[in-house]
Motif scaffolding. Structure first.
Motif, PDB file in Angstrom:
ATOM      1  N   ASP A  33       0.836  -1.211   0.000  1.00  0.00           N
ATOM      2  CA  ASP A  33       0.000   0.000   0.000  1.00  0.00           C
ATOM      3  C   ASP A  33       0.863   1.250   0.000  1.00  0.00           C
ATOM      4  OD1 ASP A  33      -2.356  -1.453   0.017  1.00  0.00           O
ATOM      5  OD2 ASP A  33      -2.647  -1.272   2.179  1.00  0.00           O
ATOM      6  N   TRP A  34       0.506   2.197  -0.865  1.00  0.00           N
ATOM      7  CA  TRP A  34       1.252   3.452  -0.966  1.00  0.00           C
ATOM      8  C   TRP A  34       0.283   4.623  -0.925  1.00  0.00           C
ATOM      9  CZ3 TRP A  34      -0.035   6.597  -5.032  1.00  0.00           C
ATOM     10  CH2 TRP A  34      -0.647   5.996  -6.139  1.00  0.00           C
ATOM     11  N   VAL A  35       0.810   5.762  -0.509  1.00  0.00           N
ATOM     12  CA  VAL A  35       0.041   7.002  -0.434  1.00  0.00           C
ATOM     13  C   VAL A  35       0.948   8.131  -0.914  1.00  0.00           C
ATOM     14  CG1 VAL A  35      -1.240   8.583   1.064  1.00  0.00           C
ATOM     15  CG2 VAL A  35      -1.243   6.128   1.562  1.00  0.00           C
ATOM     16  N   LEU A  36       0.398   9.006  -1.728  1.00  0.00           N
ATOM     17  CA  LEU A  36       1.130  10.192  -2.160  1.00  0.00           C
ATOM     18  C   LEU A  36       0.623  11.381  -1.347  1.00  0.00           C
ATOM     19  CD1 LEU A  36       3.052  11.714  -4.035  1.00  0.00           C
ATOM     20  CD2 LEU A  36       1.238  11.745  -5.758  1.00  0.00           C
ATOM     21  N   LEU A  37       1.476  11.867  -0.469  1.00  0.00           N
ATOM     22  CA  LEU A  37       1.106  12.957   0.441  1.00  0.00           C
ATOM     23  C   LEU A  37       1.653  14.271  -0.119  1.00  0.00           C
ATOM     24  CD1 LEU A  37       2.113  11.015   3.639  1.00  0.00           C
ATOM     25  CD2 LEU A  37      -0.240  11.710   3.073  1.00  0.00           C
ATOM     26  N   PRO A  38       0.786  15.121  -0.623  1.00  0.00           N
ATOM     27  CA  PRO A  38       1.281  16.407  -1.136  1.00  0.00           C
ATOM     28  C   PRO A  38       1.908  17.226  -0.006  1.00  0.00           C
ATOM     29  CG  PRO A  38      -1.016  16.010  -1.799  1.00  0.00           C
ATOM     30  CD  PRO A  38      -0.677  14.995  -0.753  1.00  0.00           C
ATOM     31  N   ALA A  39       2.782  18.137  -0.388  1.00  0.00           N
ATOM     32  CA  ALA A  39       3.363  19.044   0.603  1.00  0.00           C
ATOM     33  C   ALA A  39       2.235  19.701   1.404  1.00  0.00           C
ATOM     34  CB  ALA A  39       4.208  20.105  -0.094  1.00  0.00           C
ATOM     35  N   HIS A  40       2.439  19.806   2.692  1.00  0.00           N
ATOM     36  CA  HIS A  40       1.492  20.464   3.610  1.00  0.00           C
ATOM     37  C   HIS A  40       0.174  19.714   3.766  1.00  0.00           C
ATOM     38  CE1 HIS A  40       4.358  23.613   4.050  1.00  0.00           C
ATOM     39  NE2 HIS A  40       4.337  23.883   2.766  1.00  0.00           N
ATOM     40  N   CYS A  41       0.134  18.478   3.332  1.00  0.00           N
ATOM     41  CA  CYS A  41      -1.002  17.610   3.660  1.00  0.00           C
ATOM     42  C   CYS A  41      -0.715  17.061   5.052  1.00  0.00           C
ATOM     43  CB  CYS A  41      -1.114  16.478   2.640  1.00  0.00           C
ATOM     44  SG  CYS A  41      -2.345  15.242   3.059  1.00  0.00           S
ATOM     45  N   ARG A  42      -1.365  17.619   6.032  1.00  0.00           N
ATOM     46  CA  ARG A  42      -1.043  17.251   7.425  1.00  0.00           C
ATOM     47  C   ARG A  42      -1.488  15.819   7.712  1.00  0.00           C
ATOM     48  NH1 ARG A  42      -0.724  21.634  11.397  1.00  0.00           N
ATOM     49  NH2 ARG A  42      -2.374  20.638  12.580  1.00  0.00           N
ATOM     50  N   HIS A  43      -0.569  15.067   8.301  1.00  0.00           N
ATOM     51  CA  HIS A  43      -0.840  13.653   8.542  1.00  0.00           C
ATOM     52  C   HIS A  43      -0.072  13.183   9.778  1.00  0.00           C
ATOM     53  CE1 HIS A  43       2.881  13.756   6.158  1.00  0.00           C
ATOM     54  NE2 HIS A  43       3.205  12.598   6.722  1.00  0.00           N
ATOM     55  N   ARG A  44      -0.528  12.093  10.310  1.00  0.00           N
ATOM     56  CA  ARG A  44       0.180  11.476  11.427  1.00  0.00           C
ATOM     57  C   ARG A  44       0.064   9.959  11.341  1.00  0.00           C
ATOM     58  NH1 ARG A  44      -2.755  10.982  16.107  1.00  0.00           N
ATOM     59  NH2 ARG A  44      -0.891  11.470  17.279  1.00  0.00           N
ATOM     60  N   VAL A  45       1.073   9.293  11.865  1.00  0.00           N
ATOM     61  CA  VAL A  45       1.076   7.839  11.949  1.00  0.00           C
ATOM     62  C   VAL A  45       0.482   7.476  13.297  1.00  0.00           C
ATOM     63  CG1 VAL A  45       2.530   5.780  11.996  1.00  0.00           C
ATOM     64  CG2 VAL A  45       3.084   7.675  10.435  1.00  0.00           C
ATOM     65  N   THR A  46      -0.608   6.725  13.280  1.00  0.00           N
ATOM     66  CA  THR A  46      -1.318   6.444  14.530  1.00  0.00           C
ATOM     67  C   THR A  46      -1.010   5.058  15.096  1.00  0.00           C
ATOM     68  OG1 THR A  46      -3.227   5.693  13.280  1.00  0.00           O
ATOM     69  CG2 THR A  46      -3.203   8.010  13.981  1.00  0.00           C
ATOM     70  N   TRP A  47      -0.402   4.194  14.277  1.00  0.00           N
ATOM     71  CA  TRP A  47      -0.037   2.852  14.752  1.00  0.00           C
ATOM     72  C   TRP A  47       0.960   2.240  13.791  1.00  0.00           C
ATOM     73  CZ3 TRP A  47      -0.977  -2.083  12.532  1.00  0.00           C
ATOM     74  CH2 TRP A  47      -0.661  -3.175  13.366  1.00  0.00           C
ATOM     75  N   THR A  48       1.946   1.514  14.314  1.00  0.00           N
ATOM     76  CA  THR A  48       2.811   0.675  13.482  1.00  0.00           C
ATOM     77  C   THR A  48       2.985  -0.665  14.155  1.00  0.00           C
ATOM     78  OG1 THR A  48       4.852   1.563  14.508  1.00  0.00           O
ATOM     79  CG2 THR A  48       4.118   2.601  12.459  1.00  0.00           C
ATOM     80  N   GLN A  49       2.998  -1.712  13.354  1.00  0.00           N
ATOM     81  CA  GLN A  49       3.255  -3.056  13.872  1.00  0.00           C
ATOM     82  C   GLN A  49       4.681  -3.128  14.392  1.00  0.00           C
ATOM     83  OE1 GLN A  49       1.956  -6.630  11.564  1.00  0.00           O
ATOM     84  NE2 GLN A  49       4.140  -7.094  11.533  1.00  0.00           N
ATOM     85  N   SER A  50       4.828  -3.769  15.548  1.00  0.00           N
ATOM     86  CA  SER A  50       6.137  -3.836  16.191  1.00  0.00           C
ATOM     87  C   SER A  50       6.924  -5.090  15.803  1.00  0.00           C
ATOM     88  CB  SER A  50       5.957  -3.792  17.705  1.00  0.00           C
ATOM     89  OG  SER A  50       7.199  -3.883  18.359  1.00  0.00           O
ATOM     90  N   GLU A  51       6.265  -6.240  15.835  1.00  0.00           N
ATOM     91  CA  GLU A  51       6.975  -7.494  15.553  1.00  0.00           C
ATOM     92  C   GLU A  51       6.137  -8.353  14.626  1.00  0.00           C
ATOM     93  OE1 GLU A  51       9.425  -9.234  18.806  1.00  0.00           O
ATOM     94  OE2 GLU A  51       8.088  -8.074  20.086  1.00  0.00           O
ATOM     95  N   PRO A  52       6.662  -8.724  13.457  1.00  0.00           N
ATOM     96  CA  PRO A  52       7.911  -8.214  12.887  1.00  0.00           C
ATOM     97  C   PRO A  52       7.802  -6.712  12.588  1.00  0.00           C
ATOM     98  CG  PRO A  52       6.953  -9.983  11.519  1.00  0.00           C
ATOM     99  CD  PRO A  52       5.998  -9.694  12.605  1.00  0.00           C
ATOM    100  N   PRO A  53       8.944  -6.056  12.449  1.00  0.00           N
ATOM    101  CA  PRO A  53       8.937  -4.601  12.301  1.00  0.00           C
ATOM    102  C   PRO A  53       8.200  -4.145  11.034  1.00  0.00           C
ATOM    103  CG  PRO A  53      11.163  -5.430  12.716  1.00  0.00           C
ATOM    104  CD  PRO A  53      10.303  -6.625  12.443  1.00  0.00           C
TER     105      PRO A  53
END
Lengths: 120, 120
Positions: free
Chosen positions: B85-105
Protein backbone atom coordinates in the motif's frame (compact mmCIF):
# COMPACT_ATOMS: atom_id res chain seq x y z
CA UNK A 1 -5.37 3.74 -7.96
CA UNK A 2 -7.85 5.69 -5.85
CA UNK A 3 -7.93 9.44 -5.65
CA UNK A 4 -10.14 10.93 -2.98
CA UNK A 5 -9.66 14.56 -2.28
CA UNK A 6 -6.03 15.57 -2.58
CA UNK A 7 -4.59 12.18 -1.78
CA UNK A 8 -3.68 9.53 -4.32
CA UNK A 9 -3.19 6.04 -2.98
CA UNK A 10 -3.11 2.44 -4.13
CA UNK A 11 -1.49 -0.95 -3.77
CA UNK A 12 1.51 -2.15 -5.71
CA UNK A 13 0.10 -5.66 -5.40
CA UNK A 14 -3.41 -4.94 -6.67
CA UNK A 15 -4.59 -5.58 -10.19
CA UNK A 16 -1.89 -8.05 -11.12
CA UNK A 17 -2.52 -10.17 -14.20
CA UNK A 18 -3.50 -13.79 -13.73
CA UNK A 19 -1.67 -14.91 -16.86
CA UNK A 20 1.51 -13.85 -18.63
CA UNK A 21 1.27 -10.56 -20.46
CA UNK A 22 2.19 -9.86 -24.07
CA UNK A 23 4.20 -6.92 -22.81
CA UNK A 24 5.08 -5.23 -19.57
CA UNK A 25 2.60 -2.88 -17.90
CA UNK A 26 3.83 0.44 -16.55
CA UNK A 27 1.70 2.58 -14.24
CA UNK A 28 2.89 6.06 -13.33
CA UNK A 29 2.18 6.58 -9.63
CA UNK A 30 3.71 10.04 -9.25
CA UNK A 31 5.08 12.43 -11.84
CA UNK A 32 6.86 15.63 -10.93
CA UNK A 33 9.41 17.83 -12.59
CA UNK A 34 12.40 15.96 -11.25
CA UNK A 35 11.02 12.56 -10.29
CA UNK A 36 8.76 9.91 -11.75
CA UNK A 37 7.62 6.89 -9.77
CA UNK A 38 6.37 3.86 -11.69
CA UNK A 39 5.10 0.39 -11.02
CA UNK A 40 6.20 -2.05 -13.70
CA UNK A 41 4.72 -5.55 -13.97
CA UNK A 42 6.79 -8.12 -15.85
CA UNK A 43 5.78 -11.66 -16.72
CA UNK A 44 8.92 -13.04 -18.27
CA UNK A 45 9.86 -9.98 -20.33
CA UNK A 46 13.57 -9.23 -20.70
CA UNK A 47 15.63 -6.63 -22.50
CA UNK A 48 16.06 -7.79 -26.12
CA UNK A 49 19.29 -9.68 -26.76
CA UNK A 50 22.22 -7.36 -27.40
CA UNK A 51 20.36 -4.24 -26.22
CA UNK A 52 21.22 -2.15 -23.16
CA UNK A 53 19.29 0.49 -21.28
CA UNK A 54 21.35 3.69 -21.28
CA UNK A 55 19.31 6.32 -19.47
CA UNK A 56 19.66 10.06 -19.13
CA UNK A 57 18.41 9.95 -15.54
CA UNK A 58 19.32 8.04 -12.42
CA UNK A 59 17.01 5.16 -11.55
CA UNK A 60 16.40 3.61 -8.17
CA UNK A 61 14.73 0.26 -8.76
CA UNK A 62 13.21 -2.21 -6.32
CA UNK A 63 11.80 -5.69 -6.75
CA UNK A 64 8.55 -5.66 -4.78
CA UNK A 65 7.36 -9.18 -5.68
CA UNK A 66 8.52 -12.01 -7.89
CA UNK A 67 12.16 -12.26 -8.94
CA UNK A 68 14.48 -10.93 -11.62
CA UNK A 69 18.02 -10.93 -12.89
CA UNK A 70 19.81 -7.72 -13.81
CA UNK A 71 23.07 -7.41 -15.72
CA UNK A 72 25.20 -4.30 -15.40
CA UNK A 73 27.55 -4.00 -18.36
CA UNK A 74 30.60 -3.26 -16.24
CA UNK A 75 30.04 -6.35 -14.10
CA UNK A 76 30.95 -9.94 -14.88
CA UNK A 77 27.75 -11.66 -13.79
CA UNK A 78 24.03 -11.06 -13.42
CA UNK A 79 22.61 -9.86 -10.12
CA UNK A 80 19.79 -11.97 -8.68
CA UNK A 81 17.03 -9.77 -7.30
CA UNK A 82 14.44 -10.97 -4.81
CA UNK A 83 11.65 -9.00 -3.08
CA UNK A 84 13.16 -6.12 -1.12
CA UNK A 85 16.30 -5.94 -3.25
CA UNK A 86 17.07 -2.52 -4.73
CA UNK A 87 19.74 -1.09 -7.01
CA UNK A 88 20.64 2.53 -7.69
CA UNK A 89 21.55 2.81 -11.36
CA UNK A 90 23.35 6.06 -12.14
CA UNK A 91 22.54 7.78 -15.43
CA UNK A 92 24.32 6.04 -18.31
CA UNK A 93 25.07 2.94 -16.26
CA UNK A 94 24.30 0.50 -19.06
CA UNK A 95 22.17 -2.41 -17.88
CA UNK A 96 19.74 -5.03 -19.08
CA UNK A 97 17.12 -7.26 -17.52
CA UNK A 98 18.04 -10.85 -18.35
CA UNK A 99 15.17 -12.69 -16.64
CA UNK A 100 11.90 -11.98 -14.85
CA UNK A 101 9.64 -14.42 -13.07
CA UNK A 102 6.39 -14.90 -14.94
CA UNK A 103 4.02 -16.50 -12.43
CA UNK A 104 3.33 -14.98 -10.07
CA UNK A 105 4.30 -11.77 -11.87
CA UNK A 106 7.32 -9.67 -11.04
CA UNK A 107 6.48 -6.24 -9.64
CA UNK A 108 9.09 -3.49 -9.86
CA UNK A 109 9.07 -0.06 -8.33
CA UNK A 110 11.15 2.41 -10.33
CA UNK A 111 12.03 5.93 -9.22
CA UNK A 112 13.58 8.01 -12.00
CA UNK A 113 15.21 11.27 -11.01
CA UNK A 114 17.16 13.86 -12.85
CA UNK A 115 19.55 15.53 -10.47
CA UNK A 116 22.16 13.88 -8.36
CA UNK A 117 23.83 15.41 -5.41
CA UNK A 118 27.35 16.54 -6.15
CA UNK A 119 28.34 14.88 -2.88
CA UNK A 120 27.99 11.38 -4.33
CA UNK B 1 24.10 -1.45 1.81
CA UNK B 2 26.80 -2.62 -0.58
CA UNK B 3 28.65 -0.31 -2.91
CA UNK B 4 30.82 -1.96 -5.52
CA UNK B 5 32.05 0.26 -8.27
CA UNK B 6 29.45 2.82 -9.26
CA UNK B 7 26.45 0.82 -8.16
CA UNK B 8 24.84 1.02 -4.75
CA UNK B 9 22.49 -1.81 -3.87
CA UNK B 10 20.88 -3.44 -0.86
CA UNK B 11 17.78 -5.08 0.54
CA UNK B 12 14.94 -3.28 2.26
CA UNK B 13 14.39 -6.44 4.31
CA UNK B 14 17.97 -6.93 5.51
CA UNK B 15 19.27 -5.85 8.89
CA UNK B 16 15.90 -5.63 10.58
CA UNK B 17 15.95 -5.53 14.38
CA UNK B 18 14.94 -8.64 16.30
CA UNK B 19 13.36 -6.66 19.11
CA UNK B 20 11.46 -3.38 19.36
CA UNK B 21 13.59 -0.28 18.93
CA UNK B 22 13.75 2.70 21.24
CA UNK B 23 13.25 4.88 18.17
CA UNK B 24 12.75 4.52 14.45
CA UNK B 25 15.74 3.86 12.19
CA UNK B 26 16.04 5.85 8.97
CA UNK B 27 18.53 4.85 6.25
CA UNK B 28 19.03 7.18 3.30
CA UNK B 29 19.26 5.03 0.17
CA UNK B 30 19.56 7.80 -2.41
CA UNK B 31 19.99 11.53 -1.97
CA UNK B 32 19.87 13.95 -4.86
CA UNK B 33 19.03 17.60 -5.25
CA UNK B 34 15.31 17.04 -5.75
CA UNK B 35 14.69 13.60 -4.30
CA UNK B 36 15.58 11.63 -1.19
CA UNK B 37 14.77 7.95 -0.82
CA UNK B 38 14.69 6.48 2.67
CA UNK B 39 13.98 3.20 4.39
CA UNK B 40 12.33 3.71 7.75
CA UNK B 41 11.94 0.87 10.26
CA UNK B 42 9.25 1.30 12.90
CA UNK B 43 8.53 -0.98 15.84
CA UNK B 44 5.43 0.54 17.32
CA UNK B 45 6.46 4.19 17.01
CA UNK B 46 3.72 6.70 16.23
CA UNK B 47 3.51 10.43 15.80
CA UNK B 48 3.21 11.98 19.26
CA UNK B 49 -0.36 12.70 20.34
CA UNK B 50 -1.64 15.98 18.99
CA UNK B 51 1.25 16.45 16.55
CA UNK B 52 1.01 16.44 12.76
CA UNK B 53 3.61 16.12 10.05
CA UNK B 54 3.41 19.21 7.83
CA UNK B 55 6.14 18.88 5.22
CA UNK B 56 7.58 21.31 2.70
CA UNK B 57 7.97 18.53 0.12
CA UNK B 58 5.74 15.90 -1.40
CA UNK B 59 6.17 12.41 -0.01
CA UNK B 60 5.38 9.11 -1.68
CA UNK B 61 5.29 6.48 1.03
CA UNK B 62 4.98 2.70 0.78
CA UNK B 63 4.56 0.01 3.40
CA UNK B 64 7.04 -2.71 2.37
CA UNK B 65 6.50 -5.04 5.33
CA UNK B 66 4.51 -5.02 8.55
CA UNK B 67 1.46 -2.82 8.90
CA UNK B 68 0.57 0.73 9.85
CA UNK B 69 -2.25 3.19 10.26
CA UNK B 70 -2.07 6.67 8.80
CA UNK B 71 -4.37 9.57 9.58
CA UNK B 72 -4.77 12.45 7.17
CA UNK B 73 -6.13 15.52 8.91
CA UNK B 74 -8.76 16.24 6.28
CA UNK B 75 -10.14 12.69 6.47
CA UNK B 76 -12.52 11.26 9.03
CA UNK B 77 -10.80 7.95 9.71
CA UNK B 78 -7.37 6.31 9.73
CA UNK B 79 -6.15 4.49 6.65
CA UNK B 80 -5.00 0.91 7.23
CA UNK B 81 -1.80 0.21 5.32
CA UNK B 82 -0.59 -3.29 4.48
CA UNK B 83 2.46 -4.36 2.45
CA UNK B 84 2.23 -2.90 -1.05
CA UNK B 85 0.00 0.00 0.00
CA UNK B 86 1.25 3.45 -0.97
CA UNK B 87 0.04 7.00 -0.43
CA UNK B 88 1.13 10.19 -2.16
CA UNK B 89 1.11 12.96 0.44
CA UNK B 90 1.28 16.41 -1.14
CA UNK B 91 3.36 19.04 0.60
CA UNK B 92 1.49 20.46 3.61
CA UNK B 93 -1.00 17.61 3.66
CA UNK B 94 -1.04 17.25 7.42
CA UNK B 95 -0.84 13.65 8.54
CA UNK B 96 0.18 11.48 11.43
CA UNK B 97 1.08 7.84 11.95
CA UNK B 98 -1.32 6.44 14.53
CA UNK B 99 -0.04 2.85 14.75
CA UNK B 100 2.81 0.67 13.48
CA UNK B 101 3.26 -3.06 13.87
CA UNK B 102 6.14 -3.84 16.19
CA UNK B 103 6.97 -7.49 15.55
CA UNK B 104 7.91 -8.21 12.89
CA UNK B 105 8.94 -4.60 12.30
CA UNK B 106 7.21 -2.26 9.89
CA UNK B 107 9.36 -1.24 6.93
CA UNK B 108 8.49 1.93 5.04
CA UNK B 109 9.91 3.27 1.83
CA UNK B 110 9.67 7.06 1.63
CA UNK B 111 10.42 9.14 -1.45
CA UNK B 112 10.58 12.87 -0.72
CA UNK B 113 10.59 15.19 -3.70
CA UNK B 114 10.48 18.90 -4.11
CA UNK B 115 8.79 19.77 -7.37
CA UNK B 116 5.39 18.71 -8.55
CA UNK B 117 4.20 18.80 -12.09
CA UNK B 118 1.76 21.59 -12.78
CA UNK B 119 -0.30 18.98 -14.63
CA UNK B 120 -1.46 17.31 -11.44
Amino acid sequence: MIEDGAVKAGSLLAGLPAAPLAKEITDVLADAREVRIERIVSTGQVTPEGEWYDQETDEWVLVVAGAARLRIESETADRDLAPGDWVLLPAHCRHRVTWTQSEPPTVWLAVHFADRSSAR
